[in-house]
Design an enzyme around this catalytic site. Structure first.
Site, short mmCIF file in Angstrom:
data_model
loop_
_atom_site.label_atom_id
_atom_site.label_comp_id
_atom_site.label_asym_id
_atom_site.label_seq_id
_atom_site.Cartn_x
_atom_site.Cartn_y
_atom_site.Cartn_z
N GLY A 185 0.79 -1.23 0.00
CA GLY A 185 0.00 0.00 0.00
C GLY A 185 0.82 1.27 0.00
O GLY A 185 1.71 1.42 0.82
N SER A 186 0.55 2.20 -0.91
CA SER A 186 1.40 3.36 -1.01
C SER A 186 0.93 4.34 -2.07
O SER A 186 -0.16 4.22 -2.61
CB SER A 186 2.83 2.91 -1.33
OG SER A 186 2.80 1.91 -2.33
N ARG A 187 1.81 5.32 -2.41
CA ARG A 187 1.50 6.35 -3.38
C ARG A 187 2.79 6.79 -4.07
O ARG A 187 3.87 6.72 -3.48
CB ARG A 187 0.87 7.53 -2.64
CG ARG A 187 0.40 8.66 -3.52
CD ARG A 187 -0.20 9.76 -2.65
NE ARG A 187 0.58 10.97 -2.73
CZ ARG A 187 0.54 11.94 -1.82
NH1 ARG A 187 -0.22 11.80 -0.74
NH2 ARG A 187 1.26 13.01 -1.95
#
Length: 218
Positions: A185-187
């Site tokens: 999970g990230s950006r």
């Protein structure tokens, strides 16, 4: 095909789940309990495996195009002041990755790596306004002969606990090639000149190494 960053985790998970099921079958005589644990183990393992998948992408090389570095959804398109490297205004496009997205990071442009730095930090949720400056992150700048200097920043989310970055200063990189990985999970934020023509819209889903997020006019 799976990403190399996932093999140790997948092997460790498989061994742990097998051990749990062996112990369960030897100590518990209730069939539905043993069967439930087996089903949960299989589902959990499949979730881990799908997270580390690394599909082959046939990138069409084009120095006038800035490609999405990751799979996900466009959550921000805005003009910001970038204070780490450029120290001026830039056009920022942010792509959020859910746990079910492919998490391979790819070079949005080809060229020479001018800057690559890791920053330890917090684990705020990836869409938090301050996550770009306060979370664990890496910043990479690639100089392209048409697009100029393009920055992308891997940002860890609340679940992500490790960012892998392969970009090394002075290395020549190919557009769409493997640049790193963010676990769970990230950006990723991409920073471009303010006059760049953006080819995506908010909430649009993009594919790393395939989707054109911006166009630099030659």
């Amino acid at each position: 095909m799976f990403h190399k960053e996932g093999y140790k985790i997948m092997i460790f998970t498989a061994i742990t789940l097998i051990a749990i099921n062996l112990v369960t079958y030897s100590l518990i005589n209730i069939y539905w309990v043993k069967f439930s644990i087996l089903v949960v183990s299989i589902v959990f393992f499949l979730l881990i495996v799908q997270f580390f998948r690394n599909p082959k992408r046939n990138t069409v090389l084009n120095d006038a195009h800035i490609l999405a570095p990751v799979d996900g959804k466009v959550v921000a398109i805005e003009e910001v002041y970038e204070k780490e490297y450029f120290k001026d205004k830039r056009l920022q496009v942010s792509i959020f990755m859910s746990p079910i997205n492919v998490h391979v990071t790819r070079h949005p442009v080809g060229g020479k790596v001018k800057y690559s730095k890791y920053h330890p930090g917090k684990f705020l949720v990836a869409w938090h306004p301050k996550s770009s400056e306060e979370n664990e992150r890496t910043t990479v700048v690639v100089e392209n002969k048409v697009a100029g200097e393009i920055m992308y920043r891997q940002i860890a989310g609340a679940m992500a606990k490790r960012i892998v970055n392969y970009a090394e200063v002075d290395a020549e990189v190919v557009q769409g090639s493997d640049s790193g990985f963010i676990k769970f999970g990230s950006r990723v934020d991409v920073f471009m000149p303010v006059n760049t023509k953006v080819d995506v819209t908010l909430n649009q889903k993009v594919k790393g190494g395939l989707s054109v997020i911006a166009n630099i006019e030659k």
